[in-house]
Design a protein around this motif. Sequence first.
Motif, PDB file in Angstrom:
ATOM      1  N   LYS A 258      -4.199  -1.201   0.362  1.00  0.00           N
ATOM      2  CA  LYS A 258      -3.087  -0.382   0.838  1.00  0.00           C
ATOM      3  C   LYS A 258      -3.601   0.894   1.503  1.00  0.00           C
ATOM      4  O   LYS A 258      -4.362   1.661   0.903  1.00  0.00           O
TER       5      LYS A 258
ATOM      6  N   SER B 207       7.610  -0.069   6.113  1.00  0.00           N
ATOM      7  CA  SER B 207       6.311  -0.677   5.782  1.00  0.00           C
ATOM      8  C   SER B 207       6.136  -1.975   6.555  1.00  0.00           C
ATOM      9  O   SER B 207       5.044  -2.276   7.045  1.00  0.00           O
TER      10      SER B 207
ATOM     11  N   TYR C 190       0.201  -2.985   1.371  1.00  0.00           N
ATOM     12  CA  TYR C 190       0.118  -3.305  -0.057  1.00  0.00           C
ATOM     13  C   TYR C 190      -1.320  -3.632  -0.453  1.00  0.00           C
ATOM     14  O   TYR C 190      -2.157  -3.913   0.401  1.00  0.00           O
ATOM     15  N   ASP C 191      -1.570  -3.603  -1.763  1.00  0.00           N
ATOM     16  CA  ASP C 191      -2.879  -3.974  -2.303  1.00  0.00           C
ATOM     17  C   ASP C 191      -2.879  -5.430  -2.733  1.00  0.00           C
ATOM     18  O   ASP C 191      -1.901  -5.911  -3.322  1.00  0.00           O
TER      19      ASP C 191
END
Lengths: 494, 96
Positions: A84, B75, A102-103
Amino acid sequence: MKLYELTIKKAHLLLKKKEISSQELTRAVLDRIDAVEEHVGAYITVDSEMALAQAKIADKEISRGNISPLTGIPLALKDLICTKGLRTTCASRILENFVPPYDATVVKKLKKQAAVIVGKSNMDEFAMGSSNEHSGIKLTHNPWDQTRIPGGSSGGSAAATAADMCIGSLGSDTGGSIRQPASHCGVVGMKPTYGRVSRFGLVAFASSLDQIGPLTKDVTDCAILMNVISGYDSSDSTSVPEDVPDYTLSLNDGLKGMVVGIPNEYSAAEGLDRDVSDAVKKAVKKIQEMGAGCVEVSLPHTEHAVAAYYVIAPSEASSNLARYDGVKYGYRDKNKKSLMEMYKSTRSRGFGPEVQRRIIIGTYSLSAGYYDAYYGKASQVRTLIIEDFKKAFKSCDVILSPVAPTPAFKIGEKVDDPLTMYLSDIFTLSANLAGIPGISVPCGFSSKGLPIGLQIMAKHFEEEKLFKVAYNFEQATDFHKKKPNLDKPEPNKV
Amino acid sequence: MKITKEEVLHVANLARLDVDKVLIDKFAAQIGTILEYVDTLNRVDTKEVTPTSHAIFLTNAFRDDDERQSFDSDSVLSNAPEKEDGNFIVPKVINS
């Protein structure tokens, strides 16, 4: 001893005793990267600021008495594991500016322990290659001989680990991409059982074969990392809900009562280098001397594994890589007026030649009229390869073999000959087709001083047996203690 | 030749690739060599052999159908090469 030379275990003990801080350790690793990166080329991205900030957090946790095995340990991640806010390129022009929102699950697990991520390591583009020469970003050199390849596709992780540019690392293995570079760089590398480690956030190459695993300075560190990254994840539908043992507990048992299998077909493999063959034979002898029994086993379909793999992997890749369309993320050729022209131009400019070759082979194998002859046939041969292993494991606990047929080859030697490059995966890709775990552990050096790895394979979810054999062998030898000399780098001969 | 230049171009088009004119001969030759090698699979008797697409014996993976947090649109759009007002921009698809 210099701080950057520490193993995960030793660094952890020093952090725990507060003899060193994570910030000191991280600074030492970053300085080491500064000193040798131009000769090794292991990293695509190094974020010192972020790493030092993470180290500061780790130090705070440690001062509060919260310390886990990876707290404050500087690690490298192969650049196809999503982080991320930290660029993740897959060594491809098409993802050159991709910053994941995101991770990956494995990254979440590392962060939960307050590990430090120093950077993202180089690889073959989309993990397609055995030499890192197919990186679309840069070339990585083998720390033991800079005119040679580090192996691939996790070549950056292997080189960074071997050259002490991180304390440990993660890579991914689709056909040998952890084990082969580990072997070529003289470090330990494990491909876990398919489904053992979550693939969520691992950029997909061939989904039925891909698996994340550790590359480390020794077997103990490999077990420590496996303890953290393994386990069921509901975000990965192929993740297996099996309990994860404490792998470090399997490191002390002796080898008495164990039976190792040696496949007939492997010693007869074409192109097997004399030094590799000798080193593996000596390793087998050593393991027998330590009390293990030894039997011959047969894996009769070995000679067909490369052909089956190079249908299945490109087929899955051609489907997975359809998502790079210049719309949602990544590179886009903005000069094209029609949607179709935009797709084609974006993909042709974004993907390198090896990726395009594999997409074409995969699309061809899956296309109407060819499906049965290629993908269908290869999937049947895959079944036969799995049956071979099932039969072999009836008479032995683990199978021992070389990792790669030769030590690291010269940069440029095979790059224009894809088939020859593919054939160098002969010993590793069967494990991916069968989904079984495998580990590479240093077992010698060639006459030219290049590292050689021993591969150990076991049944599904029997990683403990791999750790047991690898650890006992490692403790009885000192190959893992030797380090490449980068203090006076050779002039770049390439 | 296992695969012709025209076949490579056809398959490349199916895969939405525009193979470089300079590369096409080399590509066709390399892909031909690989496919010839793959043909060695025909030596294996696979009559009655069930194909494997997945090496671990898992069947369907279900989860509870609970409401979960998903990504917000910022996002999702954060990496879009072209975007506007919360949408991805693509070249015009329908001609008026």
